[in-house]
Design a protein around this motif. Structure first.
Motif, PDB file in Angstrom:
ATOM      1  N   ARG A  73       0.831  -1.212   0.000  1.00 50.76           N
ATOM      2  CA  ARG A  73       0.000   0.000   0.000  1.00 50.76           C
ATOM      3  C   ARG A  73       0.860   1.256   0.000  1.00 50.76           C
ATOM      4  O   ARG A  73       0.561   2.226  -0.699  1.00 50.76           O
ATOM      5  N   ILE A  74       1.920   1.243   0.807  1.00 47.86           N
ATOM      6  CA  ILE A  74       2.820   2.411   0.829  1.00 47.86           C
ATOM      7  C   ILE A  74       3.490   2.569  -0.529  1.00 47.86           C
ATOM      8  O   ILE A  74       3.621   3.686  -1.054  1.00 47.86           O
ATOM      9  N   GLY A  75       3.904   1.449  -1.120  1.00 47.44           N
ATOM     10  CA  GLY A  75       4.509   1.500  -2.449  1.00 47.44           C
ATOM     11  C   GLY A  75       3.550   2.048  -3.490  1.00 47.44           C
ATOM     12  O   GLY A  75       3.946   2.828  -4.370  1.00 47.44           O
ATOM     13  N   ASP A  76       2.281   1.638  -3.405  1.00 50.34           N
ATOM     14  CA  ASP A  76       1.272   2.159  -4.336  1.00 50.34           C
ATOM     15  C   ASP A  76       1.136   3.669  -4.200  1.00 50.34           C
ATOM     16  O   ASP A  76       1.009   4.388  -5.203  1.00 50.34           O
ATOM     17  N   VAL A 109       9.824  -8.524   2.048  1.00 48.16           N
ATOM     18  CA  VAL A 109      11.050  -7.893   1.553  1.00 48.16           C
ATOM     19  C   VAL A 109      10.859  -7.402   0.123  1.00 48.16           C
ATOM     20  O   VAL A 109      11.308  -6.310  -0.241  1.00 48.16           O
ATOM     21  N   ARG A 110      10.163  -8.190  -0.699  1.00 54.64           N
ATOM     22  CA  ARG A 110       9.883  -7.744  -2.075  1.00 54.64           C
ATOM     23  C   ARG A 110       9.030  -6.487  -2.072  1.00 54.64           C
ATOM     24  O   ARG A 110       9.264  -5.557  -2.850  1.00 54.64           O
ATOM     25  N   ALA A 111       8.012  -6.467  -1.209  1.00 54.11           N
ATOM     26  CA  ALA A 111       7.138  -5.296  -1.145  1.00 54.11           C
ATOM     27  C   ALA A 111       7.898  -4.074  -0.652  1.00 54.11           C
ATOM     28  O   ALA A 111       7.733  -2.971  -1.181  1.00 54.11           O
ATOM     29  N   ALA A 112       8.735  -4.258   0.360  1.00 57.41           N
ATOM     30  CA  ALA A 112       9.549  -3.150   0.857  1.00 57.41           C
ATOM     31  C   ALA A 112      10.536  -2.702  -0.216  1.00 57.41           C
ATOM     32  O   ALA A 112      10.817  -1.508  -0.355  1.00 57.41           O
ATOM     33  N   GLY A 113      11.060  -3.666  -0.987  1.00 56.41           N
ATOM     34  CA  GLY A 113      11.974  -3.330  -2.071  1.00 56.41           C
ATOM     35  C   GLY A 113      11.289  -2.522  -3.160  1.00 56.41           C
ATOM     36  O   GLY A 113      11.896  -1.618  -3.755  1.00 56.41           O
ATOM     37  N   ARG A 114      10.025  -2.824  -3.410  1.00 53.05           N
ATOM     38  CA  ARG A 114       9.275  -2.036  -4.396  1.00 53.05           C
ATOM     39  C   ARG A 114       9.099  -0.608  -3.908  1.00 53.05           C
ATOM     40  O   ARG A 114       9.260   0.353  -4.674  1.00 53.05           O
ATOM     41  N   PHE A 115       8.761  -0.453  -2.629  1.00 51.15           N
ATOM     42  CA  PHE A 115       8.690   0.895  -2.066  1.00 51.15           C
ATOM     43  C   PHE A 115      10.029   1.606  -2.240  1.00 51.15           C
ATOM     44  O   PHE A 115      10.081   2.775  -2.629  1.00 51.15           O
ATOM     45  N   GLN A 116      11.109   0.895  -1.941  1.00 53.52           N
ATOM     46  CA  GLN A 116      12.437   1.490  -2.068  1.00 53.52           C
ATOM     47  C   GLN A 116      12.692   1.967  -3.488  1.00 53.52           C
ATOM     48  O   GLN A 116      13.196   3.075  -3.709  1.00 53.52           O
TER      49      GLN A 116
END
Length: 215
Positions: free
Chosen positions: A68-71, A142-149
């Motif tokens: 959601r944060i990445g979106d 980790v993948r989701a956090a990496g997308r945010f990154q």
């Protein structure tokens, strides 16, 4: 009639929603498979068929939160009506906003995993590897956090260039994390520091924009 796969997906959705609600209400200690199952209205054994334990359940909650944060950061990055500094300001405020509005979730997202061999890195990469704290299988989180990154770095790169983006990205995230932590703990009182979290974010954005020569 719903298929078995649809029924399983609905049960998993209900469990994740219940876990997120319990986390907001009482922190990680309030999240147990039994309580989550009861709140979701499923059979007693259902949570154990979907999650290996509490930690894997919290990891799944963290993964969805990072998505959601990445979106949100992606929407900021691709908004043609916003300037580069405005996009960066919005991204930082989105992250700090989680700490402000969902402090228990924020603590889960940034809970330290400890000092594990092979997980040392430099700059923003080290920050990314420490984002998802719950044990269990953290790959999705980790993948989701990496997308945010990646989305965040793309915004930073528009201000300081791709070469300098990791350095300034790590500086910005570390600063935002500190701001959120001080605000959450009550140590960022305006009487003492004569500033607010939003004003500190504005200062960070100006510093980075000046470093990249962006106005």
């Amino acid at each position: 009639m719903a298929t078995r796969a649809e029924s399983a997906a609905a049960t998993r959705r209900a469990l994740l929603d219940a876990a997120a609600e319990l986390l907001d209400l009482g922190g990680p200690e309030a999240v147990t498979l039994r309580e989550v199952g009861a709140r979701a209205g499923v059979t007693r054994g259902a949570p154990y068929r979907h999650f290996a334990g509490k930690d894997s359940l919290l990891t799944a909650v963290a993964a969805e939160s990072w998505e959601r944060i990445g979106d949100r950061v992606h929407a900021l990055r691709t908004d043609p009506a916003l300037s580069a500094p405005e996009k960066l300001r919005g991204a930082l405020r989105a992250l700090i906003g989680v700490g402000r509005e969902q402090p228990h979730l924020y603590q889960v997202l940034f809970r330290q995993r400890g000092d594990r061999r092979g997980e040392r890195g430099e700059g923003l990469e080290r920050v990314r590897l420490q984002l998802c704290g719950p044990e269990g299988d953290p790959a999705a989180a980790v993948r989701a956090a990496g997308r945010f990154q990646d989305e965040f770095l793309a915004i930073v790169a528009t201000l300081v260039g791709e070469r300098n983006a990791p350095h300034y990205g790590a500086l910005l995230l570390s600063s935002a994390h500190g701001i959120a932590g001080m605000e959450l703990s009550g140590h960022l009182g305006p009487d003492k520091w004569r500033t607010t979290a939003d004003e500190l974010v504005d200062t960070l954005v100006r510093v980075v924009a000046d470093a990249g020569g962006t106005t």
